[in-house]
Scaffold this motif. Sequence first.
Motif, PDB file in Angstrom:
ATOM      1  N   ALA A  71      44.527  29.743  29.647  1.00 58.20           N
ATOM      2  CA  ALA A  71      43.226  29.119  29.880  1.00 58.20           C
ATOM      3  C   ALA A  71      43.191  28.411  31.234  1.00 58.20           C
ATOM      4  O   ALA A  71      42.187  28.463  31.951  1.00 58.20           O
ATOM      5  CB  ALA A  71      42.913  28.129  28.756  1.00 58.20           C
ATOM      6  N   ILE A  72      44.292  27.757  31.594  1.00 56.15           N
ATOM      7  CA  ILE A  72      44.370  27.119  32.913  1.00 56.15           C
ATOM      8  C   ILE A  72      44.269  28.175  34.010  1.00 56.15           C
ATOM      9  O   ILE A  72      43.535  28.014  34.993  1.00 56.15           O
ATOM     10  CB  ILE A  72      45.680  26.321  33.047  1.00 56.15           C
ATOM     11  CG1 ILE A  72      45.683  25.135  32.084  1.00 56.15           C
ATOM     12  CG2 ILE A  72      45.870  25.835  34.488  1.00 56.15           C
ATOM     13  CD1 ILE A  72      47.033  24.455  31.958  1.00 56.15           C
ATOM     14  N   GLY A  73      45.006  29.265  33.840  1.00 60.36           N
ATOM     15  CA  GLY A  73      44.947  30.343  34.817  1.00 60.36           C
ATOM     16  C   GLY A  73      43.552  30.909  34.978  1.00 60.36           C
ATOM     17  O   GLY A  73      43.101  31.167  36.099  1.00 60.36           O
ATOM     18  N   GLU A  74      42.853  31.086  33.878  1.00 55.65           N
ATOM     19  CA  GLU A  74      41.492  31.627  33.936  1.00 55.65           C
ATOM     20  C   GLU A  74      40.547  30.655  34.623  1.00 55.65           C
ATOM     21  O   GLU A  74      39.665  31.062  35.383  1.00 55.65           O
ATOM     22  CB  GLU A  74      41.001  31.947  32.532  1.00 55.65           C
ATOM     23  CG  GLU A  74      39.549  32.405  32.456  1.00 55.65           C
ATOM     24  CD  GLU A  74      39.239  33.625  33.323  1.00 55.65           C
ATOM     25  OE1 GLU A  74      38.064  33.792  33.709  1.00 55.65           O
ATOM     26  OE2 GLU A  74      40.168  34.420  33.609  1.00 55.65           O
ATOM     27  N   ARG A  75      40.738  29.354  34.369  1.00 53.45           N
ATOM     28  CA  ARG A  75      39.876  28.352  35.009  1.00 53.45           C
ATOM     29  C   ARG A  75      40.015  28.395  36.523  1.00 53.45           C
ATOM     30  O   ARG A  75      39.012  28.372  37.254  1.00 53.45           O
ATOM     31  CB  ARG A  75      40.230  26.962  34.481  1.00 53.45           C
ATOM     32  CG  ARG A  75      39.303  25.875  35.007  1.00 53.45           C
ATOM     33  CD  ARG A  75      39.423  24.598  34.223  1.00 53.45           C
ATOM     34  NE  ARG A  75      40.657  23.868  34.484  1.00 53.45           N
ATOM     35  CZ  ARG A  75      41.632  23.680  33.617  1.00 53.45           C
ATOM     36  NH1 ARG A  75      41.526  24.186  32.399  1.00 53.45           N
ATOM     37  NH2 ARG A  75      42.700  22.993  33.935  1.00 53.45           N
ATOM     38  N   TYR A  76      41.238  28.510  37.008  1.00 54.20           N
ATOM     39  CA  TYR A  76      41.443  28.543  38.455  1.00 54.20           C
ATOM     40  C   TYR A  76      41.107  29.914  39.050  1.00 54.20           C
ATOM     41  O   TYR A  76      40.741  29.995  40.225  1.00 54.20           O
ATOM     42  CB  TYR A  76      42.863  28.108  38.796  1.00 54.20           C
ATOM     43  CG  TYR A  76      43.034  26.611  38.704  1.00 54.20           C
ATOM     44  CD1 TYR A  76      42.567  25.772  39.708  1.00 54.20           C
ATOM     45  CD2 TYR A  76      43.629  26.028  37.589  1.00 54.20           C
ATOM     46  CE1 TYR A  76      42.690  24.393  39.612  1.00 54.20           C
ATOM     47  CE2 TYR A  76      43.761  24.653  37.479  1.00 54.20           C
ATOM     48  CZ  TYR A  76      43.290  23.840  38.500  1.00 54.20           C
ATOM     49  OH  TYR A  76      43.417  22.477  38.394  1.00 54.20           O
ATOM     50  N   ARG A  77      41.211  30.967  38.266  1.00 57.72           N
ATOM     51  CA  ARG A  77      40.766  32.277  38.753  1.00 57.72           C
ATOM     52  C   ARG A  77      39.279  32.220  39.053  1.00 57.72           C
ATOM     53  O   ARG A  77      38.814  32.651  40.123  1.00 57.72           O
ATOM     54  CB  ARG A  77      41.055  33.372  37.717  1.00 57.72           C
ATOM     55  CG  ARG A  77      40.709  34.791  38.209  1.00 57.72           C
ATOM     56  CD  ARG A  77      40.458  35.733  37.059  1.00 57.72           C
ATOM     57  NE  ARG A  77      39.300  35.339  36.282  1.00 57.72           N
ATOM     58  CZ  ARG A  77      38.039  35.538  36.653  1.00 57.72           C
ATOM     59  NH1 ARG A  77      37.772  36.142  37.807  1.00 57.72           N
ATOM     60  NH2 ARG A  77      37.037  35.136  35.892  1.00 57.72           N
ATOM     61  N   ALA A  78      38.517  31.664  38.117  1.00 60.01           N
ATOM     62  CA  ALA A  78      37.074  31.564  38.318  1.00 60.01           C
ATOM     63  C   ALA A  78      36.748  30.621  39.477  1.00 60.01           C
ATOM     64  O   ALA A  78      35.855  30.897  40.280  1.00 60.01           O
ATOM     65  CB  ALA A  78      36.411  31.075  37.031  1.00 60.01           C
ATOM     66  N   ARG A 174      42.642  38.949  45.248  1.00 58.57           N
ATOM     67  CA  ARG A 174      41.456  39.747  45.577  1.00 58.57           C
ATOM     68  C   ARG A 174      41.839  41.008  46.330  1.00 58.57           C
ATOM     69  O   ARG A 174      41.138  42.019  46.268  1.00 58.57           O
ATOM     70  CB  ARG A 174      40.485  38.906  46.413  1.00 58.57           C
ATOM     71  CG  ARG A 174      39.920  37.692  45.696  1.00 58.57           C
ATOM     72  CD  ARG A 174      39.175  36.776  46.636  1.00 58.57           C
ATOM     73  NE  ARG A 174      40.046  36.203  47.684  1.00 58.57           N
ATOM     74  CZ  ARG A 174      39.689  35.251  48.536  1.00 58.57           C
ATOM     75  NH1 ARG A 174      38.447  34.757  48.457  1.00 58.57           N
ATOM     76  NH2 ARG A 174      40.521  34.783  49.443  1.00 58.57           N
ATOM     77  N   THR A 175      42.944  40.941  47.060  1.00 57.43           N
ATOM     78  CA  THR A 175      43.388  42.080  47.868  1.00 57.43           C
ATOM     79  C   THR A 175      44.726  42.637  47.413  1.00 57.43           C
ATOM     80  O   THR A 175      45.067  43.773  47.739  1.00 57.43           O
ATOM     81  CB  THR A 175      43.525  41.671  49.344  1.00 57.43           C
ATOM     82  OG1 THR A 175      44.559  40.680  49.466  1.00 57.43           O
ATOM     83  CG2 THR A 175      42.219  41.082  49.863  1.00 57.43           C
ATOM     84  N   GLY A 176      45.505  41.830  46.687  1.00 58.04           N
ATOM     85  CA  GLY A 176      46.844  42.242  46.299  1.00 58.04           C
ATOM     86  C   GLY A 176      47.862  42.088  47.415  1.00 58.04           C
ATOM     87  O   GLY A 176      49.019  42.471  47.263  1.00 58.04           O
ATOM     88  N   ARG A 177      47.442  41.516  48.536  1.00 52.82           N
ATOM     89  CA  ARG A 177      48.318  41.348  49.688  1.00 52.82           C
ATOM     90  C   ARG A 177      48.766  39.896  49.821  1.00 52.82           C
ATOM     91  O   ARG A 177      48.109  38.991  49.287  1.00 52.82           O
ATOM     92  CB  ARG A 177      47.603  41.791  50.969  1.00 52.82           C
ATOM     93  CG  ARG A 177      47.212  43.263  50.971  1.00 52.82           C
ATOM     94  CD  ARG A 177      46.499  43.632  52.270  1.00 52.82           C
ATOM     95  NE  ARG A 177      47.365  43.386  53.429  1.00 52.82           N
ATOM     96  CZ  ARG A 177      48.313  44.209  53.829  1.00 52.82           C
ATOM     97  NH1 ARG A 177      48.537  45.340  53.170  1.00 52.82           N
ATOM     98  NH2 ARG A 177      49.040  43.926  54.893  1.00 52.82           N
ATOM     99  N   PRO A 178      49.866  39.643  50.555  1.00 48.73           N
ATOM    100  CA  PRO A 178      50.314  38.267  50.732  1.00 48.73           C
ATOM    101  C   PRO A 178      49.227  37.381  51.331  1.00 48.73           C
ATOM    102  O   PRO A 178      48.501  37.798  52.236  1.00 48.73           O
ATOM    103  CB  PRO A 178      51.505  38.410  51.694  1.00 48.73           C
ATOM    104  CG  PRO A 178      52.029  39.783  51.443  1.00 48.73           C
ATOM    105  CD  PRO A 178      50.811  40.615  51.156  1.00 48.73           C
TER     106      PRO A 178
END
Length: 244
Positions: A71-78, A174-178
Motif C-alpha cells: 500500500a505504501i508503494g502504491e501511494r508513492y507510485r501514484a 516510467r522508462t525502466g532506465r537508471p
Amino acid sequence: MRRVEHVMGLPVSLRIDDAEIPRGLPDRVYAWLREADERFSPFRPDSEVSRLDRGEIAPGEVSTGLAEVLAIGERYRAATGGAFDLRVPGRGLDPCAVVKGWSVQRAADLLTGAGVRRFCLNAGGDVVVEGGPWRIGVRHPEQAGGVCAVLELTAGAVATSGRYERGDHILDARTGRPAAGLLGVTVVAPTLTEADTVATAAFALGPEGIAWAAGQPGCEVYAIDAERRVRRTAGLPLAGPAAA
C-alpha cells in the motif's frame, strides 16, 4: 550498549544510552529485522514476496505486513506519476525500496515501546534516533569517506539515496532506465518509512524530485544535482559550522 549485525545485506548498528535496558530487547530488534528480510526479500525464493510474484498466493491472501508495504508503494507510485514503482518493467516485484525503511522503523518502534529514551539505529547509513541531540553526517556523493553536511536531530529519521554504494540501482519506472539528474538526495522525516521512501522516490524522479520531496508533509531535503549544485529546504536541521 552498542551492537552491530549484518542484516538485509548491510550493517545495522544499534546504540542505546539508557542506564537500564529491558532484558532481551536488542535480540528482539535484530530478530525482527531478520524476520523481515526472510519474509519480504525478493532474492529469497521462499519469501512471501517471491511466492506472491509467482502467483502462489493471491494478493488478498498476503500478510498484514506485506499488505502495508504494498500500500505504501502504491501511494508513492501514484504520487510520482509512476517514476517510483515496486514493479519495474521487465522485472519482478521488488519492495526493497519500502521494506528497508519500514522494517527499521518498526524495529525503532520496539525500542520506544519498551521505554528506551535515547538510541540511534543505523541501517547502512539510514538512521532513526531518539533522545537527542544527535549529529548525523550526510555522505559526500563523490568522495568516499567525505561528509558534505551534518544534521542535528533530537528525534526522527534521515535517509539518503544515491548511486555511490550500488551504482545505478534506482530506476525511473516510467522508462525502466537508471534515474538521472541527481547525485544524492537526503530526506529528514518523522519516520524512516517516510524518509527512505521519499528519498528513493525523489531520486527516481530526477531533478523535479527535489521540489516534490520538499512538498511532502514533515519532510526536509538536502540534495545535490548532476551539476553539483546543492539544494536544501529552509527547515533542514543543519548543525553548526564547527560540526562540519
